[in-house]
Design an enzyme around this catalytic site. Structure first.
Site, PDB file in Angstrom:
ATOM      1  N   ASP A  54      64.897  15.905  38.834  1.00 16.69           N
ATOM      2  CA  ASP A  54      66.186  16.416  38.378  1.00 16.69           C
ATOM      3  C   ASP A  54      66.463  15.699  37.064  1.00 16.69           C
ATOM      4  O   ASP A  54      66.632  14.473  37.042  1.00 16.69           O
ATOM      5  CB  ASP A  54      67.271  16.109  39.420  1.00 16.69           C
ATOM      6  CG  ASP A  54      68.649  16.590  39.022  1.00 16.69           C
ATOM      7  OD1 ASP A  54      68.874  16.860  37.827  1.00 16.69           O
ATOM      8  OD2 ASP A  54      69.528  16.681  39.907  1.00 16.69           O
ATOM      9  N   ASN A  77      61.806  22.110  29.409  1.00 25.12           N
ATOM     10  CA  ASN A  77      62.220  23.483  29.645  1.00 25.12           C
ATOM     11  C   ASN A  77      63.454  23.596  30.543  1.00 25.12           C
ATOM     12  O   ASN A  77      64.210  24.564  30.439  1.00 25.12           O
ATOM     13  CB  ASN A  77      61.059  24.271  30.262  1.00 25.12           C
ATOM     14  CG  ASN A  77      61.504  25.599  30.822  1.00 25.12           C
ATOM     15  OD1 ASN A  77      61.779  26.542  30.087  1.00 25.12           O
ATOM     16  ND2 ASN A  77      61.607  25.673  32.151  1.00 25.12           N
ATOM     17  N   TYR A 144      77.793  26.645  26.406  1.00 22.81           N
ATOM     18  CA  TYR A 144      76.326  26.692  26.415  1.00 22.81           C
ATOM     19  C   TYR A 144      75.788  26.528  24.999  1.00 22.81           C
ATOM     20  O   TYR A 144      74.851  25.747  24.760  1.00 22.81           O
ATOM     21  CB  TYR A 144      75.848  28.015  27.012  1.00 22.81           C
ATOM     22  CG  TYR A 144      74.346  28.194  26.998  1.00 22.81           C
ATOM     23  CD1 TYR A 144      73.542  27.569  27.945  1.00 22.81           C
ATOM     24  CD2 TYR A 144      73.726  28.980  26.025  1.00 22.81           C
ATOM     25  CE1 TYR A 144      72.163  27.720  27.926  1.00 22.81           C
ATOM     26  CE2 TYR A 144      72.358  29.134  25.993  1.00 22.81           C
ATOM     27  CZ  TYR A 144      71.577  28.510  26.950  1.00 22.81           C
ATOM     28  OH  TYR A 144      70.201  28.662  26.925  1.00 22.81           O
ATOM     29  N   LYS A 148      73.262  23.619  23.410  1.00 22.40           N
ATOM     30  CA  LYS A 148      71.993  23.938  22.758  1.00 22.40           C
ATOM     31  C   LYS A 148      71.990  23.525  21.291  1.00 22.40           C
ATOM     32  O   LYS A 148      70.940  23.173  20.739  1.00 22.40           O
ATOM     33  CB  LYS A 148      71.693  25.429  22.910  1.00 22.40           C
ATOM     34  CG  LYS A 148      71.252  25.818  24.325  1.00 22.40           C
ATOM     35  CD  LYS A 148      69.959  25.119  24.720  1.00 22.40           C
ATOM     36  CE  LYS A 148      69.418  25.598  26.040  1.00 22.40           C
ATOM     37  NZ  LYS A 148      68.114  24.980  26.395  1.00 22.40           N
ATOM     38  N   THR A 179      64.353  36.678  32.697  1.00 22.37           N
ATOM     39  CA  THR A 179      64.360  35.614  33.700  1.00 22.37           C
ATOM     40  C   THR A 179      65.638  35.715  34.534  1.00 22.37           C
ATOM     41  O   THR A 179      66.545  36.482  34.216  1.00 22.37           O
ATOM     42  CB  THR A 179      64.318  34.222  33.035  1.00 22.37           C
ATOM     43  OG1 THR A 179      65.513  34.058  32.248  1.00 22.37           O
ATOM     44  CG2 THR A 179      63.097  34.074  32.132  1.00 22.37           C
TER      45      THR A 179
END
Length: 235
Positions: A54, A77, A144, A148, A179
């Site tokens: 984790d 990833n 988000y 990033k 995905t």
């Protein structure tokens, strides 16, 4: 860096792009692929070595770095999504989670594995970032995108600081892929297998950054448009 004979560690390898990376690495001749997930029993790909990780747990990162002394390629990833307006009071908790997973987690991984990679004749890091590091969909991707954007800045810093020990850093920017994370998002999506293949080819070609699809390249070009895309052109 050449993949043939390398020893790779892929985080978030139980599905999506992480699983695609594991498949691509095996196909490209990696000697060993460690596939990391919070629950290693969810990793079913033959030929990889499942490991528990984790990336928000420093103790697990440190323990894994001590255990895996042969890693030459680290692929950061693992990541989480989440959407909503930044003025929503609940966004703060989501922002903490996204930063811990998407930005701080990869940094901790590099800090932990850099000493091991320094002893290798060839080593590299691939940081999976996003086209949304440069763009924000109003009311949807604010937190988000912030995580990033931080991941992109940290990846650039890692590249400069790891240069002295000969460890390459590739930043992978990609838009929506087919995905689980993007399942409810309309519009075209890239194949994670194709993105993994392109990233490996870019690394072997010595590139520092990969804009992996047309959407990403368009977003990047919009940074210098007039007015710049990030001032609201996506709204």
């Amino acid at each position: 860096m050449k993949i043939q004979g390398s020893v790779a560690l892929v985080t978030g390898a139980n599905r999506g792009l992480g699983s695609a990376f594991a498949r691509a690495l095996l196909a490209a001749g990696a000697a060993k692929v460690y596939a990391a997930a919070r629950d290693p029993s969810t990793i079913t790909l033959e030929g990889v070595v499942p490991v528990r990780l984790d990336v928000t747990r420093p103790d697990q990162i440190e323990a894994l770095a001590r255990e895996l002394g042969d890693v030459t390629l680290l692929i950061n990833n693992a990541g989480i999504g989440g959407s909503g307006p930044v003025l929503d009071p609940m966004v703060i908790d989501r922002l903490h989670q996204q930063f811990e997973t998407n930005a701080i987690g990869p940094l901790r991984m590099v800090q932990a594995f850099a000493p091991t990679m320094a002893t290798q004749s060839s080593s590299a890091v691939i940081n999976v970032i996003s086209a949304l590091s440069w763009a924000t969909l109003p009311g949807i991707t604010g937190s988000y995108s912030a995580s990033k954007a931080a991941a992109w800045a940290l990846s650039n810093a890692m590249r400069q600081e790891l240069k002295a020990q000969g460890t390459e850093v590739l930043s992978l920017h990609v838009a929506f892929m087919d995905t689980d994370m993007a399942r409810g998002v309309p519009g075209p999506k890239s194949s994670p297998d194709e993105i993994a293949r392109l990233a490996i080819a870019a690394l072997e070609a010595g590139k520092s950054e990969l804009l992996a699809d047309e959407v990403t390249r368009s977003v990047h070009a919009g940074l210098t448009a007039e007015p710049p895309m990030y001032l609201g052109m996506l709204g």
